[in-house]
Design an enzyme around this catalytic site. Structure first.
Site: not given
Ligand code: NAD
Length: 360
Positions: A110, A132, A174, A216, A226, A231, A235, A238, A242, A255
């Site tokens: 929990r 999130k 971003e 943000k 949201e 919020r 986007n 986006h 998408h 992305h």
């Molecule tokens: P990721 O976490 O998959 O990282 C991308 C790659 O980089 C991975 O292979 C990881 O192992 C590697 N990596 C991480 N740190 C590193 C570093 N310092 N040096 C070298 N490699 C490194 O992807 P991401 O782009 O960070 O995040 C994408 C995810 O975030 C998606 O699942 C998306 O849905 C989510 N997201 C969430 C929110 C939210 O508000 N919660 C907002 C935007 C995106």
């Protein structure tokens, strides 16, 4: 922004922050296979030095780990290792580890306290801010999750040095988004220092990350769950992104790269529907042209696609949920709003064609 810390060296303040946030000196450290190799030693040395007890858990890197199955395997591993609510989960990785770690922290026994320690630029300016958390289902991304605030987010921009150039570009898109939708003076900062930012030059990287995280979290605070449409501004670009990601089957443009193209389309759409000044559109075009995009993927997933194909991809999940297509539009740089009425498809189509022309 009171619980987001951006500094170098960041790890040296961990112990102090544990005390300030009244966390017991016990941590469940979560990495993915890449961040474990890169950062585990550095972080665990610091935890030992600061007398914080820890146990380490690692998931495979990549989006597939954002699943209920991985969460379940972590619950079991936590139980086996005796993790209870006296531990704080530290999520050390990109958005995947952040979202998964947040999800597990919110649900295990929990709720465990959570620290976000993002290691990608996207993580630092976006996914680790705003509370999130999520896992994916076969039916779609981020369908299961909680709004769950970390005790604090600790950001060490030096961690970015091992990232691929495309991931920096993607995160910078971003950052540009925040300037365009919320903060005109921030755009002036980016115009002056963009190349330094791409090369991760301090203090510009620190300043850009701090400002983005601040912007943000300010938006999120006004619309925590949201529900108010505030919020939604985040986007910007986006809806188009998408479509591009869907066409590329989520393995084409990153992305942030897709968001950059989407923001250009949304700018042209804003020109048509909100009457943006041409001087401002030129500024946005000039910023977009300073980003390097992978030409062959851009061509396959965007330049060679018809506006009709892109619009169909935009509608793919909206149709199922019966929702209308909505666009975030700019009235001027620094001021965005969600479109209230349905935008005619011919305007969307013209905006796409204009962006294709600009990027060709
Ligand atoms: P990721 O976490 O998959 O990282 C991308 C790659 O980089 C991975 O292979 C990881 O192992 C590697 N990596 C991480 N740190 C590193 C570093 N310092 N040096 C070298 N490699 C490194 O992807 P991401 O782009 O960070 O995040 C994408 C995810 O975030 C998606 O699942 C998306 O849905 C989510 N997201 C969430 C929110 C939210 O508000 N919660 C907002 C935007 C995106």
């Amino acid at each position: 922004m009171k619980n987001i810390f951006v500094s170098t060296p960041a790890l040296s303040v961990l112990g102090k922050l544990f005390r300030e946030y009244r966390l017991r000196p016990k941590a469940a450290l979560l990495f993915d296979s890449t961040t474990e190799k890169l950062f585990q030693k550095k972080i665990t040395q610091e935890l030992k030095h600061q007398a914080i007890e820890f146990k380490t858990f690692t998931v495979k890197s990549g989006e597939k780990s954002k699943s209920l199955r991985t969460a379940e395997s972590l619950y079991s591993a936590f139980l086996k290792e005796g993790i209870d609510r006296s531990y704080t989960l530290i999520a050390c990785g990109g958005g995947v580890v952040g979202d998964l770690g947040g999800f597990v922290a919110a649900s295990y026994m929990r709720g465990l306290p959570l620290i976000q320690m993002p290691t990608t630029l996207l993580g630092m300016v976006d996914s680790a801010i705003g509370g999130k958390t999520a896992v994916n289902l076969a039916e779609g991304k981020n369908l299961i999750g909680f709004f769950y605030e970390p005790s604090f987010t600790l950001i060490e921009p030096e961690f970015l040095k091992t990232l691929e150039a495309r991931d920096i570009v993607s995160g910078c898109a971003e950052i540009l988004k925040y300037a365009l939708i919320l903060d005109a003076p921030f755009l002036t900062f980016l115009e002056s220092h963009f190349e330094k930012l791409l090369k991760l030059t301090p203090p510009y990287t620190h300043q850009a990350i701090r400002r983005s995280a601040q912007l943000k979290s300010r938006v999120v605070r006004l619309d925590l769950k949201e529900t108010l449409g505030i919020r939604a501004k985040l986007n910007f670009g986006h809806t188009f992104a998408h479509a591009i990601e869907t066409i590329g089957n989520y393995s084409g443009l990153r992305h942030g790269e897709a968001v950059l193209v989407g923001m250009l389309c949304a700018t042209y759409l804003s020109d048509k529907t909100m009457g943006m000044k041409s001087r401002e559109i030129k500024r946005i075009e000039a910023m977009v042209s300073r980003f390097t995009l992978p030409k062959s993927i851009l061509t396959r997933d965007f330049l060679n696609q018809s506006p009709e194909a892109l619009i169909a991809a935009m509608q793919s999940d909206k149709k199922k949920s019966g929702k209308q297509l909505r666009f975030v539009l700019l009235s001027k740089i620094g001021s965005a709003k969600l479109s209230e009425s349905q935008i005619p498809f011919k305007d969307v189509s013209k905006a796409i064609d204009k962006a294709k022309q600009f990027l060709s």
